[in-house]
Design a protein around this motif. Structure first.
Motif, PDB file in Angstrom:
ATOM      1  N   LEU A  13      -3.353  21.679 -22.666  1.00  0.00           N
ATOM      2  CA  LEU A  13      -2.085  21.042 -22.994  1.00  0.00           C
ATOM      3  C   LEU A  13      -2.127  19.608 -22.503  1.00  0.00           C
ATOM      4  O   LEU A  13      -2.392  19.368 -21.329  1.00  0.00           O
ATOM      5  CB  LEU A  13      -0.919  21.786 -22.340  1.00  0.00           C
ATOM      6  N   THR A  14      -1.899  18.667 -23.414  1.00  0.00           N
ATOM      7  CA  THR A  14      -1.825  17.253 -23.032  1.00  0.00           C
ATOM      8  C   THR A  14      -0.454  16.737 -23.425  1.00  0.00           C
ATOM      9  O   THR A  14       0.162  17.209 -24.385  1.00  0.00           O
ATOM     10  CB  THR A  14      -2.927  16.419 -23.709  1.00  0.00           C
ATOM     11  N   GLU A  15       0.021  15.738 -22.674  1.00  0.00           N
ATOM     12  CA  GLU A  15       1.352  15.197 -22.901  1.00  0.00           C
ATOM     13  C   GLU A  15       1.314  13.684 -22.874  1.00  0.00           C
ATOM     14  O   GLU A  15       0.701  13.082 -21.995  1.00  0.00           O
ATOM     15  CB  GLU A  15       2.309  15.715 -21.819  1.00  0.00           C
ATOM     16  N   THR A  16       1.971  13.077 -23.856  1.00  0.00           N
ATOM     17  CA  THR A  16       2.184  11.636 -23.884  1.00  0.00           C
ATOM     18  C   THR A  16       3.693  11.405 -23.884  1.00  0.00           C
ATOM     19  O   THR A  16       4.477  12.359 -23.850  1.00  0.00           O
ATOM     20  CB  THR A  16       1.531  10.986 -25.126  1.00  0.00           C
ATOM     21  N   ASP A  17       4.088  10.152 -23.976  1.00  0.00           N
ATOM     22  CA  ASP A  17       5.514   9.844 -24.022  1.00  0.00           C
ATOM     23  C   ASP A  17       6.173  10.390 -25.287  1.00  0.00           C
ATOM     24  O   ASP A  17       7.360  10.703 -25.285  1.00  0.00           O
ATOM     25  CB  ASP A  17       5.742   8.335 -23.956  1.00  0.00           C
ATOM     26  N   LYS A  18       5.402  10.511 -26.365  1.00  0.00           N
ATOM     27  CA  LYS A  18       5.978  10.877 -27.651  1.00  0.00           C
ATOM     28  C   LYS A  18       5.725  12.315 -28.090  1.00  0.00           C
ATOM     29  O   LYS A  18       6.436  12.825 -28.942  1.00  0.00           O
ATOM     30  CB  LYS A  18       5.457   9.935 -28.735  1.00  0.00           C
ATOM     31  N   GLU A  19       4.683  12.967 -27.545  1.00  0.00           N
ATOM     32  CA  GLU A  19       4.347  14.297 -28.051  1.00  0.00           C
ATOM     33  C   GLU A  19       3.598  15.146 -27.033  1.00  0.00           C
ATOM     34  O   GLU A  19       3.058  14.647 -26.050  1.00  0.00           O
ATOM     35  CB  GLU A  19       3.517  14.187 -29.331  1.00  0.00           C
ATOM     36  N   LEU A  20       3.584  16.443 -27.335  1.00  0.00           N
ATOM     37  CA  LEU A  20       2.754  17.410 -26.621  1.00  0.00           C
ATOM     38  C   LEU A  20       1.669  17.844 -27.600  1.00  0.00           C
ATOM     39  O   LEU A  20       1.923  17.981 -28.801  1.00  0.00           O
ATOM     40  CB  LEU A  20       3.570  18.640 -26.210  1.00  0.00           C
ATOM     41  N   LYS A  21       0.480  18.064 -27.074  1.00  0.00           N
ATOM     42  CA  LYS A  21      -0.619  18.528 -27.928  1.00  0.00           C
ATOM     43  C   LYS A  21      -1.275  19.722 -27.234  1.00  0.00           C
ATOM     44  O   LYS A  21      -1.719  19.633 -26.094  1.00  0.00           O
ATOM     45  CB  LYS A  21      -1.640  17.424 -28.158  1.00  0.00           C
ATOM     46  N   VAL A  22      -1.323  20.846 -27.959  1.00  0.00           N
ATOM     47  CA  VAL A  22      -1.947  22.066 -27.459  1.00  0.00           C
ATOM     48  C   VAL A  22      -3.203  22.311 -28.280  1.00  0.00           C
ATOM     49  O   VAL A  22      -3.157  22.336 -29.509  1.00  0.00           O
ATOM     50  CB  VAL A  22      -0.994  23.273 -27.570  1.00  0.00           C
ATOM     51  N   THR A  23      -4.323  22.483 -27.597  1.00  0.00           N
ATOM     52  CA  THR A  23      -5.594  22.755 -28.247  1.00  0.00           C
ATOM     53  C   THR A  23      -6.095  24.111 -27.762  1.00  0.00           C
ATOM     54  O   THR A  23      -6.094  24.381 -26.566  1.00  0.00           O
ATOM     55  CB  THR A  23      -6.623  21.663 -27.899  1.00  0.00           C
ATOM     56  N   ALA A  24      -6.504  24.971 -28.695  1.00  0.00           N
ATOM     57  CA  ALA A  24      -6.997  26.305 -28.351  1.00  0.00           C
ATOM     58  C   ALA A  24      -8.334  26.551 -29.036  1.00  0.00           C
ATOM     59  O   ALA A  24      -8.506  26.216 -30.211  1.00  0.00           O
ATOM     60  CB  ALA A  24      -5.992  27.366 -28.784  1.00  0.00           C
ATOM     61  N   GLU A  25      -9.272  27.129 -28.308  1.00  0.00           N
ATOM     62  CA  GLU A  25     -10.574  27.486 -28.862  1.00  0.00           C
ATOM     63  C   GLU A  25     -10.494  28.884 -29.449  1.00  0.00           C
ATOM     64  O   GLU A  25     -10.279  29.858 -28.726  1.00  0.00           O
ATOM     65  CB  GLU A  25     -11.642  27.434 -27.773  1.00  0.00           C
ATOM     66  N   ALA A  65       6.822  19.686 -36.058  1.00  0.00           N
ATOM     67  CA  ALA A  65       5.598  20.252 -35.471  1.00  0.00           C
ATOM     68  C   ALA A  65       4.567  20.476 -36.569  1.00  0.00           C
ATOM     69  O   ALA A  65       4.899  20.814 -37.703  1.00  0.00           O
ATOM     70  CB  ALA A  65       5.915  21.555 -34.760  1.00  0.00           C
ATOM     71  N   ARG A  66       3.305  20.272 -36.237  1.00  0.00           N
ATOM     72  CA  ARG A  66       2.229  20.495 -37.205  1.00  0.00           C
ATOM     73  C   ARG A  66       1.010  21.077 -36.481  1.00  0.00           C
ATOM     74  O   ARG A  66       0.844  20.895 -35.286  1.00  0.00           O
ATOM     75  CB  ARG A  66       1.885  19.218 -37.943  1.00  0.00           C
ATOM     76  N   ALA A  67       0.172  21.766 -37.264  1.00  0.00           N
ATOM     77  CA  ALA A  67      -1.018  22.391 -36.695  1.00  0.00           C
ATOM     78  C   ALA A  67      -2.188  22.176 -37.637  1.00  0.00           C
ATOM     79  O   ALA A  67      -2.040  22.172 -38.859  1.00  0.00           O
ATOM     80  CB  ALA A  67      -0.785  23.875 -36.474  1.00  0.00           C
ATOM     81  N   THR A  68      -3.374  21.992 -37.047  1.00  0.00           N
ATOM     82  CA  THR A  68      -4.617  21.894 -37.811  1.00  0.00           C
ATOM     83  C   THR A  68      -5.619  22.867 -37.206  1.00  0.00           C
ATOM     84  O   THR A  68      -5.555  23.176 -36.015  1.00  0.00           O
ATOM     85  CB  THR A  68      -5.201  20.465 -37.785  1.00  0.00           C
ATOM     86  N   PHE A  69      -6.539  23.337 -38.047  1.00  0.00           N
ATOM     87  CA  PHE A  69      -7.567  24.269 -37.587  1.00  0.00           C
ATOM     88  C   PHE A  69      -8.888  23.825 -38.191  1.00  0.00           C
ATOM     89  O   PHE A  69      -9.060  23.831 -39.408  1.00  0.00           O
ATOM     90  CB  PHE A  69      -7.221  25.687 -38.042  1.00  0.00           C
ATOM     91  N   LYS A  70      -9.808  23.396 -37.327  1.00  0.00           N
ATOM     92  CA  LYS A  70     -11.093  22.900 -37.804  1.00  0.00           C
ATOM     93  C   LYS A  70     -12.195  23.306 -36.832  1.00  0.00           C
ATOM     94  O   LYS A  70     -12.064  23.118 -35.617  1.00  0.00           O
ATOM     95  CB  LYS A  70     -11.047  21.372 -37.928  1.00  0.00           C
ATOM     96  N   ASN A  71     -13.266  23.859 -37.357  1.00  0.00           N
ATOM     97  CA  ASN A  71     -14.440  24.266 -36.566  1.00  0.00           C
ATOM     98  C   ASN A  71     -14.070  25.185 -35.400  1.00  0.00           C
ATOM     99  O   ASN A  71     -14.618  25.064 -34.305  1.00  0.00           O
ATOM    100  CB  ASN A  71     -15.197  23.044 -36.052  1.00  0.00           C
ATOM    101  N   GLY A  72     -13.137  26.097 -35.620  1.00  0.00           N
ATOM    102  CA  GLY A  72     -12.768  27.056 -34.587  1.00  0.00           C
ATOM    103  C   GLY A  72     -11.845  26.507 -33.514  1.00  0.00           C
ATOM    104  O   GLY A  72     -11.596  27.179 -32.523  1.00  0.00           O
ATOM    105  N   VAL A  73     -11.318  25.297 -33.710  1.00  0.00           N
ATOM    106  CA  VAL A  73     -10.409  24.702 -32.727  1.00  0.00           C
ATOM    107  C   VAL A  73      -9.051  24.492 -33.390  1.00  0.00           C
ATOM    108  O   VAL A  73      -8.936  23.811 -34.409  1.00  0.00           O
ATOM    109  CB  VAL A  73     -10.956  23.362 -32.182  1.00  0.00           C
ATOM    110  N   LEU A  74      -8.020  25.099 -32.808  1.00  0.00           N
ATOM    111  CA  LEU A  74      -6.646  24.952 -33.276  1.00  0.00           C
ATOM    112  C   LEU A  74      -5.987  23.840 -32.482  1.00  0.00           C
ATOM    113  O   LEU A  74      -6.035  23.839 -31.256  1.00  0.00           O
ATOM    114  CB  LEU A  74      -5.878  26.258 -33.078  1.00  0.00           C
ATOM    115  N   THR A  75      -5.359  22.890 -33.185  1.00  0.00           N
ATOM    116  CA  THR A  75      -4.630  21.807 -32.529  1.00  0.00           C
ATOM    117  C   THR A  75      -3.197  21.835 -33.028  1.00  0.00           C
ATOM    118  O   THR A  75      -2.949  21.725 -34.231  1.00  0.00           O
ATOM    119  CB  THR A  75      -5.266  20.431 -32.830  1.00  0.00           C
ATOM    120  N   VAL A  76      -2.250  22.012 -32.101  1.00  0.00           N
ATOM    121  CA  VAL A  76      -0.828  22.029 -32.419  1.00  0.00           C
ATOM    122  C   VAL A  76      -0.210  20.771 -31.822  1.00  0.00           C
ATOM    123  O   VAL A  76      -0.293  20.552 -30.609  1.00  0.00           O
ATOM    124  CB  VAL A  76      -0.130  23.282 -31.863  1.00  0.00           C
ATOM    125  N   THR A  77       0.402  19.943 -32.674  1.00  0.00           N
ATOM    126  CA  THR A  77       1.032  18.706 -32.230  1.00  0.00           C
ATOM    127  C   THR A  77       2.539  18.889 -32.307  1.00  0.00           C
ATOM    128  O   THR A  77       3.082  19.242 -33.361  1.00  0.00           O
ATOM    129  CB  THR A  77       0.587  17.518 -33.107  1.00  0.00           C
TER     130      THR A  77
END
Length: 159
Positions: free
Chosen positions: A59-71, A129-141
């Motif tokens: 889980l990473t956090e900036t001033d504008k968003e949270l980003k969750v990355t899962a393997e 909210a949006r999510a991408t899935f590429k090469n086995g890595v899920l990224t939720v913004t």
């Protein structure tokens, strides 16, 4: 001496540390504890996929968003479900086996259902909210909501 250590009888050493019976004993003791704790759903000595926190997330956090990355290696998009409810992000899904059990001789891979819940540290705009899935890595913004900053007001104590 290697004849006394289980599983070492007919195998050539893989690394120089395998030559010592003390290293082999330590490895076997670690395996014994790992197997014992895995039976209770705990794996304090390993980071295997079938341990408590699978899938591994970041889980990473900036001033504008949270980003969750899962393997999530070995899964397809159709096998994953993402929900947000009451400021909790839920990742759930299922990884299906690729072979019959009778064909499998040995496996350290994880199969079955999983669910991972994370309390979000900030309120997010669920509609953007949006999510991408590429090469086995899920990224939720998750974009943060624009909220007013809390103000501090001093209250005088009356006499």
């Amino acid at each position: 001496m290697t004849d006394l250590v289980p599983g070492r009888r007919f195998r050539a050493p893989d690394r120089p540390s395998d030559v010592s019976p003390f290293f082999a004993l330590q490895r076997e003791m670690n395996r014994l504890f790992d197997d014992t704790f895995n039976g209770f759903g705990l794996a304090p000595f390993t980071r295997e996929q079938n341990s408590f926190g699978w899938p591994s997330v970041e889980l990473t956090e900036t001033d504008k968003e949270l980003k969750v990355t899962a393997e999530l290696a070995g899964l397809d998009e159709k096998d994953i479900e993402i929900n947000i409810q009451d400021d909790v992000l839920t990742l759930r899904g299922e990884k299906h086996t690729e072979t019959d059990d009778k064909e499998r001789r040995y496996s350290e891979r994880f199969y079955g259902r999983f669910e991972r819940r994370m309390a979000l540290p900030a309120q997010v705009d669920e509609d953007r909210a949006r999510a991408t899935f590429k090469n086995g890595v899920l990224t939720v913004t998750l974009p943060k909501l624009e909220t007013t900053k809390p103000t501090t007001k001093r209250i005088q104590i009356g006499k």
